[in-house]
Design a protein around this motif. Structure first.
Motif, PDB file in Angstrom:
ATOM      1  N   SER A  26       0.803  -1.217   0.000  1.00 19.70           N
ATOM      2  CA  SER A  26       0.000   0.000   0.000  1.00 19.70           C
ATOM      3  C   SER A  26       0.839   1.272   0.000  1.00 19.70           C
ATOM      4  O   SER A  26       0.830   2.032   0.958  1.00 19.70           O
ATOM      5  CB  SER A  26      -0.920   0.000   1.208  1.00 19.70           C
ATOM      6  OG  SER A  26      -0.191  -0.366   2.359  1.00 19.70           O
ATOM      7  N   VAL A  84      -1.041   4.458   0.684  1.00 23.62           N
ATOM      8  CA  VAL A  84      -1.435   4.636   2.082  1.00 23.62           C
ATOM      9  C   VAL A  84      -0.267   5.198   2.890  1.00 23.62           C
ATOM     10  O   VAL A  84      -0.435   6.105   3.702  1.00 23.62           O
ATOM     11  CB  VAL A  84      -1.917   3.301   2.690  1.00 23.62           C
ATOM     12  CG1 VAL A  84      -2.141   3.447   4.186  1.00 23.62           C
ATOM     13  CG2 VAL A  84      -3.192   2.845   2.009  1.00 23.62           C
ATOM     14  N   LEU A  88      -0.119   8.810   2.084  1.00 24.77           N
ATOM     15  CA  LEU A  88      -1.166   9.561   2.779  1.00 24.77           C
ATOM     16  C   LEU A  88      -0.743   9.857   4.202  1.00 24.77           C
ATOM     17  O   LEU A  88      -0.928  10.949   4.723  1.00 24.77           O
ATOM     18  CB  LEU A  88      -2.453   8.731   2.852  1.00 24.77           C
ATOM     19  CG  LEU A  88      -3.474   8.877   1.753  1.00 24.77           C
ATOM     20  CD1 LEU A  88      -4.693   8.044   2.089  1.00 24.77           C
ATOM     21  CD2 LEU A  88      -3.883  10.337   1.610  1.00 24.77           C
ATOM     22  N   HIS A  89      -0.195   8.843   4.811  1.00 23.26           N
ATOM     23  CA  HIS A  89       0.248   8.914   6.181  1.00 23.26           C
ATOM     24  C   HIS A  89       1.335   9.982   6.342  1.00 23.26           C
ATOM     25  O   HIS A  89       1.259  10.847   7.203  1.00 23.26           O
ATOM     26  CB  HIS A  89       0.761   7.523   6.559  1.00 23.26           C
ATOM     27  CG  HIS A  89       1.150   7.398   7.982  1.00 23.26           C
ATOM     28  ND1 HIS A  89       2.037   6.472   8.430  1.00 23.26           N
ATOM     29  CD2 HIS A  89       0.777   8.106   9.061  1.00 23.26           C
ATOM     30  CE1 HIS A  89       2.186   6.609   9.729  1.00 23.26           C
ATOM     31  NE2 HIS A  89       1.441   7.581  10.141  1.00 23.26           N
ATOM     32  N   TYR A 112      -0.119  13.449   5.860  1.00 21.14           N
ATOM     33  CA  TYR A 112      -0.873  13.980   6.995  1.00 21.14           C
ATOM     34  C   TYR A 112       0.055  14.754   7.919  1.00 21.14           C
ATOM     35  O   TYR A 112      -0.273  15.838   8.383  1.00 21.14           O
ATOM     36  CB  TYR A 112      -1.570  12.860   7.768  1.00 21.14           C
ATOM     37  CG  TYR A 112      -2.152  13.377   9.052  1.00 21.14           C
ATOM     38  CD1 TYR A 112      -3.314  14.143   9.041  1.00 21.14           C
ATOM     39  CD2 TYR A 112      -1.517  13.167  10.262  1.00 21.14           C
ATOM     40  CE1 TYR A 112      -3.832  14.666  10.199  1.00 21.14           C
ATOM     41  CE2 TYR A 112      -2.020  13.699  11.433  1.00 21.14           C
ATOM     42  CZ  TYR A 112      -3.182  14.454  11.394  1.00 21.14           C
ATOM     43  OH  TYR A 112      -3.677  15.000  12.542  1.00 21.14           O
ATOM     44  N   PHE A 113       1.218  14.209   8.165  1.00 21.62           N
ATOM     45  CA  PHE A 113       2.144  14.877   9.078  1.00 21.62           C
ATOM     46  C   PHE A 113       2.816  16.075   8.432  1.00 21.62           C
ATOM     47  O   PHE A 113       3.253  16.992   9.104  1.00 21.62           O
ATOM     48  CB  PHE A 113       3.167  13.882   9.635  1.00 21.62           C
ATOM     49  CG  PHE A 113       2.531  12.976  10.624  1.00 21.62           C
ATOM     50  CD1 PHE A 113       2.298  13.402  11.909  1.00 21.62           C
ATOM     51  CD2 PHE A 113       2.091  11.718  10.251  1.00 21.62           C
ATOM     52  CE1 PHE A 113       1.649  12.598  12.832  1.00 21.62           C
ATOM     53  CE2 PHE A 113       1.437  10.897  11.155  1.00 21.62           C
ATOM     54  CZ  PHE A 113       1.227  11.348  12.442  1.00 21.62           C
ATOM     55  N   ALA A 134      -3.318   7.853  12.930  1.00 19.72           N
ATOM     56  CA  ALA A 134      -3.197   8.249  11.529  1.00 19.72           C
ATOM     57  C   ALA A 134      -2.827   7.050  10.653  1.00 19.72           C
ATOM     58  O   ALA A 134      -3.364   6.871   9.557  1.00 19.72           O
ATOM     59  CB  ALA A 134      -2.154   9.357  11.380  1.00 19.72           C
ATOM     60  N   ALA A 135      -1.935   6.224  11.146  1.00 14.18           N
ATOM     61  CA  ALA A 135      -1.521   5.046  10.379  1.00 14.18           C
ATOM     62  C   ALA A 135      -2.695   4.091  10.198  1.00 14.18           C
ATOM     63  O   ALA A 135      -2.928   3.582   9.099  1.00 14.18           O
ATOM     64  CB  ALA A 135      -0.371   4.328  11.086  1.00 14.18           C
ATOM     65  N   SER A 139      -5.370   5.442   7.764  1.00 19.59           N
ATOM     66  CA  SER A 139      -4.904   5.283   6.384  1.00 19.59           C
ATOM     67  C   SER A 139      -5.131   3.848   5.912  1.00 19.59           C
ATOM     68  O   SER A 139      -5.513   3.597   4.773  1.00 19.59           O
ATOM     69  CB  SER A 139      -3.415   5.620   6.274  1.00 19.59           C
ATOM     70  OG  SER A 139      -3.160   6.927   6.728  1.00 19.59           O
ATOM     71  N   GLN A 175      -7.525   2.369   2.836  1.00 18.03           N
ATOM     72  CA  GLN A 175      -7.107   1.505   1.738  1.00 18.03           C
ATOM     73  C   GLN A 175      -8.118   0.388   1.494  1.00 18.03           C
ATOM     74  O   GLN A 175      -8.567   0.166   0.370  1.00 18.03           O
ATOM     75  CB  GLN A 175      -5.740   0.891   2.052  1.00 18.03           C
ATOM     76  CG  GLN A 175      -5.269  -0.061   0.971  1.00 18.03           C
ATOM     77  CD  GLN A 175      -4.224  -1.035   1.480  1.00 18.03           C
ATOM     78  OE1 GLN A 175      -4.094  -1.258   2.679  1.00 18.03           O
ATOM     79  NE2 GLN A 175      -3.479  -1.612   0.550  1.00 18.03           N
TER      80      GLN A 175
END
Lengths: 224, 224
Positions: A210, A213, A216-217, A220-221, B28-29, B32, B36
């Motif tokens: 992924s 993903v 995305l993670h 976010y930060f 957050a992880a 995400s 998915q």
DNA sequence: TAGATTGTTAATCGATTAACAATC
DNA sequence: TAGATTGTTAATCGATTAACAATC
């Protein structure tokens, strides 16, 4: 092996240096992570590495790293750090994955070719011993030095080569039927690069890749 | 876009004043991760999904999933589960990553082509708006519907397209110099598919892909 | 309704962190 | 030696889990 006397002679713990108990999921994940960085560091000619440096590359706190490692023996040298070579051996021993494992790759498209021609798997003791494709036109062609095989030979090859891992680099629509066949053939770990949600029996582990993903993670930060 | 009014305010804030609290890394992880599976489920035509099913696909405990979600609102329906579409929107809103993000891809080899022609990134709102290669012979050719660009144009493209993420699908030896250039150009997130250990300033995040590590991890639990 | 599944609590377990003596 | 870094402790924080009432 030289591993026994290094860890064994250090301290004769009752627990000892061989992890009798199954590692927790978190510890196993982190150790695998350290191993990746150590392997890269080794390739780049590094001889030693500190917990602080390992921390920067793995995003794991340095105290946590020292604590994870010291649970299995005194591998480091104060004021110096850890010897890269020896730490690689130690972690492989702890993870019991120092051996060679045969894996089969499914799909000879761009991704399959990328995997077959890289050494990301080979570096960690995974040998791609067979490449399969459903397209008859691709069967027989060479990819990464291997002849592409027909899916029909799956069962035989899995048995002959002792394959426990199947890497699925196939179109999404092809993934579930292929997974079913792999399960039937006795493969117990599926590495899924497709977008299918695979249904498998409980004894089979599916890992779905992924990258988006992960991105995305990270994003976010970055955004917050 | 509907995203702007929700996430935009956070982005526009001066440092320190974020309307909502920053999510913990773990939350957050996991969010995400849910996203998915939900995205895949949506593609497969699923309308609702239970925390139990999400648990099977993500390997996260179902109580944990309900707890993660209920912290942001009551998204589920007792006796039924969660609506896939609406949960996707909710999680995107929570992660503030519902918008479209422009990314640049480096390397037009097998891996680069595999990435460019898949929709793993597109599905999550990442648009590959530029593909670069150092090889002059590849520059100008088409990959995934895009013309391959010259690395020399990097700075200009990053600025014009507002690129914050660089995906490195290049040989190990080329990775660090390229990373240096990307950092200079203002890219803040590097997705590293090479085997290089990248050194970057603290404000830059590097995510190194590690399929073999994931495999080692899975294998440990298979072997023990 | 009756079965299913959420939302939530409370108790436990493991992870994280700062700090520092030991020692290379 | 002097600086650096490990190994280890103790305190805190977050994750995990079982259990179950609420309710669709």
């Amino acid at each position: 092996m030289t591993i026994g006397d290094i860890a064994g002679s250090a301290v004769d713990q009752p627990d000892g240096d061989v992890p009798t108990e199954r590692l927790s999921l978190g510890v196993a994940a982190r150790l695998s992570r350290y191993l990746q960085v150590l392997t890269q560091a080794k390739k780049m000619g590094r001889e030693t590495i500190s917990s602080q440096e390992l921390s920067e590359y793995t995003h794991v706190n340095s105290t946590q790293i020292r604590r994870d490692l010291s649970g299995f023996g005194k591998f480091g040298k104060r004021g110096v750090g850890y010897n890269v070579d020896s730490l690689v051996s130690q972690i492989r021993r702890i993870l019991q994955t120092g051996g060679q494992h045969n894996i089969a790759l499914f799909g000879a498209g761009h991704l399959g070719k990328a995997i077959a021609s890289s050494d990301i798997f080979a570096d960690h003791g995974f040998n791609v011993v067979a490449i399969f494709d459903a397209n008859p036109k691709k069967v027989g062609s060479k990819v990464g030095g291997q002849r592409v095989r027909d899916i029909a030979d799956l069962g035989q090859v899995v048995e002959d080569e002792g394959i426990v891992v199947g890497v699925l680099a196939v179109p999404t629509a092809a993934a579930q039927p292929l997974a079913d066949e792999l399960v039937r053939a006795g493969v117990r770990i599926l590495f899924n690069y497709s977008e299918a949600l695979l249904d498998v029996p409980p004894e089979v582990t599916v890992h779905t890749s992924s990258p988006a993903v992960d991105l995305l993670h990270a994003l976010y930060f970055y955004l917050s």
